[in-house]
Scaffold this active site. Structure first.
Site, PDB file in Angstrom:
ATOM      1  N   ASP A 161       6.792  29.749  45.555  1.00 24.23           N
ATOM      2  CA  ASP A 161       8.124  29.924  46.154  1.00 24.23           C
ATOM      3  C   ASP A 161       8.083  30.619  47.511  1.00 24.23           C
ATOM      4  O   ASP A 161       8.735  31.647  47.726  1.00 24.23           O
ATOM      5  CB  ASP A 161       9.035  30.693  45.179  1.00 24.23           C
ATOM      6  CG  ASP A 161       9.210  29.951  43.862  1.00 24.23           C
ATOM      7  OD1 ASP A 161      10.159  29.174  43.752  1.00 24.23           O
ATOM      8  OD2 ASP A 161       8.364  30.128  42.962  1.00 24.23           O
TER       9      ASP A 161
ATOM     10  N   HIS B   4      13.017  22.572  45.408  1.00 23.63           N
ATOM     11  CA  HIS B   4      13.545  22.530  46.774  1.00 23.63           C
ATOM     12  C   HIS B   4      12.845  21.479  47.624  1.00 23.63           C
ATOM     13  O   HIS B   4      13.435  20.973  48.571  1.00 23.63           O
ATOM     14  CB  HIS B   4      13.402  23.907  47.443  1.00 23.63           C
ATOM     15  CG  HIS B   4      14.474  24.867  47.074  1.00 23.63           C
ATOM     16  ND1 HIS B   4      15.501  25.212  47.918  1.00 23.63           N
ATOM     17  CD2 HIS B   4      14.683  25.561  45.929  1.00 23.63           C
ATOM     18  CE1 HIS B   4      16.296  26.086  47.325  1.00 23.63           C
ATOM     19  NE2 HIS B   4      15.826  26.326  46.117  1.00 23.63           N
TER      20      HIS B   4
ATOM     21  N   HIS C 213       9.137  29.072  40.400  1.00 23.71           N
ATOM     22  CA  HIS C 213      10.600  28.898  40.419  1.00 23.71           C
ATOM     23  C   HIS C 213      11.357  30.202  40.220  1.00 23.71           C
ATOM     24  O   HIS C 213      12.350  30.458  40.917  1.00 23.71           O
ATOM     25  CB  HIS C 213      11.071  27.868  39.389  1.00 23.71           C
ATOM     26  CG  HIS C 213      12.551  27.606  39.440  1.00 23.71           C
ATOM     27  ND1 HIS C 213      13.170  27.064  40.555  1.00 23.71           N
ATOM     28  CD2 HIS C 213      13.540  27.838  38.538  1.00 23.71           C
ATOM     29  CE1 HIS C 213      14.474  26.955  40.317  1.00 23.71           C
ATOM     30  NE2 HIS C 213      14.728  27.431  39.108  1.00 23.71           N
TER      31      HIS C 213
END
Length: 628
Positions: A17, A126, A242
């Site tokens: 991330d 994303h 995540h």
């Protein structure tokens, strides 16, 4: 994990991330994600990682802006290409493992590319594939030879995962990956047994099995998360992407018999308490069926702070005619306090980064048997602002980080250049905190790897116990601390004692550089040897500048050099005086110091000038560490 030969140990930098491009239009924060990504890659190079493992959401958007993509490509080229050899074998079928890619091969096995640190990555929610060709940004990076993109699935009915099989020495690694799938769909597939993880056909128990996943771990609704019990119990470690809260320390799942590590994000992207946790990446080391994860703090991340304000618990009167303005003023005051806390914390962390130096003009690659590793710090000022509600523990927190770094870097010893304490008589709480930290970090079973050659009884004759603490058979010291006093914690009163005398007598420190004569100062070095390296360490605790200046002028100061072969010694002098000229005699000019010295560690000055500066007239270097 036992200490083993690096020939058998996988070293992997783990991050998830990263969200490149988050806030990229923000004038202030626009480059934050790229700056932190650069830090992650720098750490991979610094720790000589075998490869980098990314757990999804490298990009914040499915179609990242050109500037962000260009920045990512530039950084991967800068840090992941070079002549460092790849020290592990790839055993499985590349054409099957990367069949979803235009180039179904590993980038580091392409003879046209000179890859030194491979990057393996799954996609996140994303930056997942979409549109024509079902492509994502990772497909572009893979095709450009910058990354090895795995864990992509195209079927909506059944998922079958084959591991990437690697071997380094005797260690066998099976790496499974699954890029982000909508949670409800993946939950349903697990429930209906339509998710399969294939295992090597032979010697299955010899493999260390790692699974990288990018899904909701926390339960948001009945099916919008993936329970850990859905995962196969033959796994050894799950890297969970995540979720943005940093829970890097492996957590044991007793029902499934595997560990779960959640690295968290490297940038705060939402207003939640999970984002306030300090950001880290991990150095994953695997040997056989054993592993450990070392936390590496990310120092470039803007720390996120969150605090709840309940107006009903304040003294504000809701019936006050000016309640609106008073609420605004109250909230502004709270925000300013939080901002000050952030500034103080970031300052301490920035200062800490600059406390490590490598002694010497050039440092050749040598066996550790011949290299002294010394953590150097000055002006820690324990107890500064200790009555401040917000900043009262800052100095102790920073001191703890300094000691942690000494342990992390396996320092031979710690060298302190004065003003360990902010007051001559530090508060009991501060002294207790200092003692506790020294006991915690400087005692243990790590052996002392250097010899002490000079006369302890002479070097520490000013102390109640004129001996080295680590040579006392009653103490199990692993990292000795050597310190001079400063002007804040200098000796005074009955017995001419200071706080360092107490620490020395308690066996927590080796206090040197104390002088009792006001007419003449003679310094004998502490002589040490590690392998072929000989170190002569001189120290002089703080003396009133005008008095010391006068002694230098009248030649009443003498460094008693060793009678051994003088040119064989590396000579270090630790001093705590004014370096900057305040008046004619209220400082110590560098030309007063002997020219046989190699390095001067200058305490007392609070400007950071840690990079060694060459004094051409005296032929030595001067390093001035920063103060807290």
């Amino acid at each position: 994990m036992p200490e083993e030969s690096s020939e058998d140990v996988f070293k992997i930098i783990v991050a998830t991330d990263i969200h490149l491009g988050y806030g990229e239009k923000d004038v202030i924060r626009g480059n934050d994600s790229l700056v932190t990504f650069e830090e992650i890659l720098e750490n991979a190079k610094k720790h000589e990682a075998d490869f980098i493992l990314l757990g999804g959401d490298l990009f914040h958007e499915n179609k990242p802006p050109r500037r962000i993509m260009h920045g990512c490509i530039s950084l991967l080229r800068k840090f992941c290409f070079g002549d460092k050899p790849i020290l592990f074998e790839y055993l499985s079928d590349q054409s099957a493992d990367f069949k979803h890619c235009q180039f179904p091969t590993l980038n580091y096995e392409d003879t046209n590319l000179n890859v030194s640190i491979p990057v393996f990555s799954i996609h996140g929610n994303h930056d997942d594939p979409s549109g024509q060709g079902n492509l994502c940004s990772l497909d572009l990076l893979h095709s450009a030879g910058l990354m090895n993109y795995f864990g992509k699935t195209t079927s909506l009915e059944k998922i079958e995962m084959s591991p990437l099989l690697m071997q380094k020495g005797s260690t066998k690694l099976a790496l499974y990956g699954l890029g982000s799938v909508r949670d409800e769909r993946l939950h349903r597939l697990f429930v209906h047994k339509n998710v399969t993880m294939l295992r090597p056909k032979e010697n299955q128990e010899d493999w260390f099995n790692v699974f990288v996943i990018h899904q909701n771990r926390a339960k948001h609704s009945t099916t919008s998360y993936i329970p850990e019990q859905f995962l196969d119990d033959f796994l050894d470690l799950v890297i969970w992407g995540h979720e943005h809260e940093c829970r890097l320390e492996p957590e044991w799942n007793s029902s499934q018999n595997f560990f779960v590590s959640q690295p968290g994000s490297s940038v705060a992207t939402s207003l939640s308490e999970g984002e306030t946790v300090k950001k880290h990446i991990g150095l994953l080391q695997i040997k056989g069926k054993n592993f450990k994860i070392t936390k590496i703090p990310l120092t470039t991340v803007r720390q996120f702070y969150m605090e709840n304000v309940v107006l009903s618990e304040t003294e504000l009167d809701p019936n006050d005619l000016d309640i609106g303005k008073k609420v605004e003023a109250y909230c502004s005051e709270k925000v300013e306090a939080i901002l000050q806390k952030a500034v103080d914390r970031e300052l301490c962390e920035a200062l800490l980064l600059q406390r490590h130096i490598v002694i010497g003009v050039t440092m050749p690659e040598e066996s550790s048997e011949d290299v002294f590793k010394i953590i150097v710090a000055t002006d820690i000022h324990l107890g500064y602002g200790e009555k401040d509600v917000i900043r009262g523990n800052d100095s102790l927190v920073t001191f703890e980080e300094i000691l942690e770094n000494a342990k992390k870097h396996e320092a031979d010893f710690i060298l302190l250049g004065g003003d360990l304490f902010h007051e001559n008589k530090p508060p009991r709480r501060i002294m207790h905190g200092c003692i506790s930290l020294l006991r915690k970090f400087c005692f243990g079973d790590k052996p002392i790897l250097f010899e002490y050659l000079s006369d302890q009884s002479a070097d520490f004759k000013h102390c109640q116990f004129p001996t080295l603490n680590y040579e006392d058979t009653n103490l199990n010291v692993s990292i000795p601390v050597f310190s001079i006093h400063g002007n804040h914690d200098d000796p005074s009163g009955q017995g001419n004692l200071c706080s360092l005398d107490l620490l020395h007598s308690a066996g927590l420190m080796n206090y040197f550089g104390k002088t009792t004569s006001l007419e003449k100062i003679e310094m004998s070095p502490l002589l040490m040897q590690k392998g072929s390296t000989k170190l002569a360490l001189y120290g002089l605790g703080s003396v009133r500048d005008e008095r010391l200046h006068r002694l230098f002028v009248h030649k009443k100061r003498n460094n008693a050099e060793t009678k051994r072969k003088q040119e064989d010694w590396f000579n270090v002098f630790v001093i705590h005086q004014n370096r900057a000229k305040h008046s004619t005699t209220s400082y110590i000019p560098e030309q007063f110091l002997d020219d046989f010295l190699d390095l001067v560690i200058w305490g007392h000055e609070h400007e950071c000038r840690l990079e060694p500066e060459w004094n051409s007239s005296q032929n030595f270097f001067v390093s001035q560490p920063v103060a807290v």
